[in-house]
Design an enzyme around this catalytic site. Sequence first.
Site, short mmCIF file in Angstrom:
data_model
loop_
_atom_site.label_atom_id
_atom_site.label_comp_id
_atom_site.label_asym_id
_atom_site.label_seq_id
_atom_site.Cartn_x
_atom_site.Cartn_y
_atom_site.Cartn_z
N GLY A 157 141.37 40.84 89.63
CA GLY A 157 140.47 39.88 88.99
C GLY A 157 139.68 39.00 89.94
CB SER A 158 138.73 39.08 93.51
OG SER A 158 138.04 40.29 93.70
CG ASN A 159 134.17 41.54 91.42
OD1 ASN A 159 133.15 41.12 91.95
ND2 ASN A 159 134.89 42.54 91.92
CG ASP A 189 131.65 54.41 88.91
OD1 ASP A 189 131.86 53.34 88.31
OD2 ASP A 189 132.56 55.05 89.47
CG ASP A 205 127.08 60.98 83.24
OD1 ASP A 205 127.85 61.53 82.40
OD2 ASP A 205 126.01 61.48 83.62
CG LEU A 265 134.65 52.26 79.19
CD1 LEU A 265 133.53 51.32 79.59
CD2 LEU A 265 135.66 51.58 78.29
CG HIS A 286 130.99 51.78 91.92
ND1 HIS A 286 132.19 52.30 91.47
CD2 HIS A 286 130.60 52.59 92.94
CE1 HIS A 286 132.50 53.37 92.18
NE2 HIS A 286 131.55 53.57 93.08
C1 GRF Z 1 136.21 45.94 92.78
O1 GRF Z 1 136.09 46.50 94.05
C2 GRF Z 1 135.15 46.48 91.86
O2 GRF Z 1 133.97 46.78 92.51
C3 GRF Z 1 135.79 47.73 91.34
O3 GRF Z 1 137.15 47.42 91.19
C4 GRF Z 1 137.49 46.36 92.09
C5 GRF Z 1 138.07 45.27 91.24
O4 GRF Z 1 138.53 44.21 92.03
N1 GRF Z 1 135.16 48.16 90.11
P1 GRF Z 1 138.88 42.83 91.33
O5 GRF Z 1 139.93 43.14 90.26
O6 GRF Z 1 137.63 42.27 90.76
O7 GRF Z 1 139.46 41.97 92.43
#
Ligand code: GRF
Length: 217
Positions: free
Chosen positions: A16-18, A149, A147, A97, A113
Amino acid sequence: MSQTRLRLGVLISGRGSNLQALIDASATSAFPAEIALVVSNVANAEGLDRARQAGLETTVIDHKLFLDRAPFEDAITAALEAAGVQLICLAGFMRLLTPGFVTHWRDRMINIHPSLLPAYRGLNTHERALADGVRFTGCTVHYVRPDCDAGPIIAQAAVPVAPDDTPETLAERVLLSEHQIYPEAVRLIAEGRTRIVNEHVLISGTSLPPSTINPKV
Ligand code: GRF
């Protein structure tokens, strides 16, 4: 104020860093979006703790409790719609999905991605980039299409590959750029500045595409 912000639903499976980057961005009232719901398919995902700490609504929808993908996704859609979600942000959501779900949320669902799409779709992107000896890799935020990504590109950041990079060091550096461009892409959408024409994203109000080169080698 909160009524006018775009309501996000963030789907996670892990760290969950994003999600954290979106939490941090939306903590400022000037950011034009807010997180209405965090959905995880994994009950002990670290991202759920981040969401709870930020006081966000969370729900766990465990795919293992469903016989098929469609009812699992229907449960996700029901939760998101009950929360008034207007845009789904996939943030490390590790389930494929179905076209039905993707079509339902068409142009209302984005993904991040860790590669410069269309290169290196799928898993193990950094290993493959290093194996190919590319000089640059990076990350991409795109609208989601059936598709995996694939879909119209909203924002990208290029990250130079260092000679001594390992998949881990490269992933760490790319992640810094992910945390920059994901909120940036959400902002563009929330401000109504993105338009999809012939499956290309046009951005209004700027002469430059929303892309960066990460200077931290
Ligand atoms: C990230 O590298 C994102 O690009 C990919 O999965 C990873 C998730 O990382 N889709 P986080 O859970 O957001 O830390």
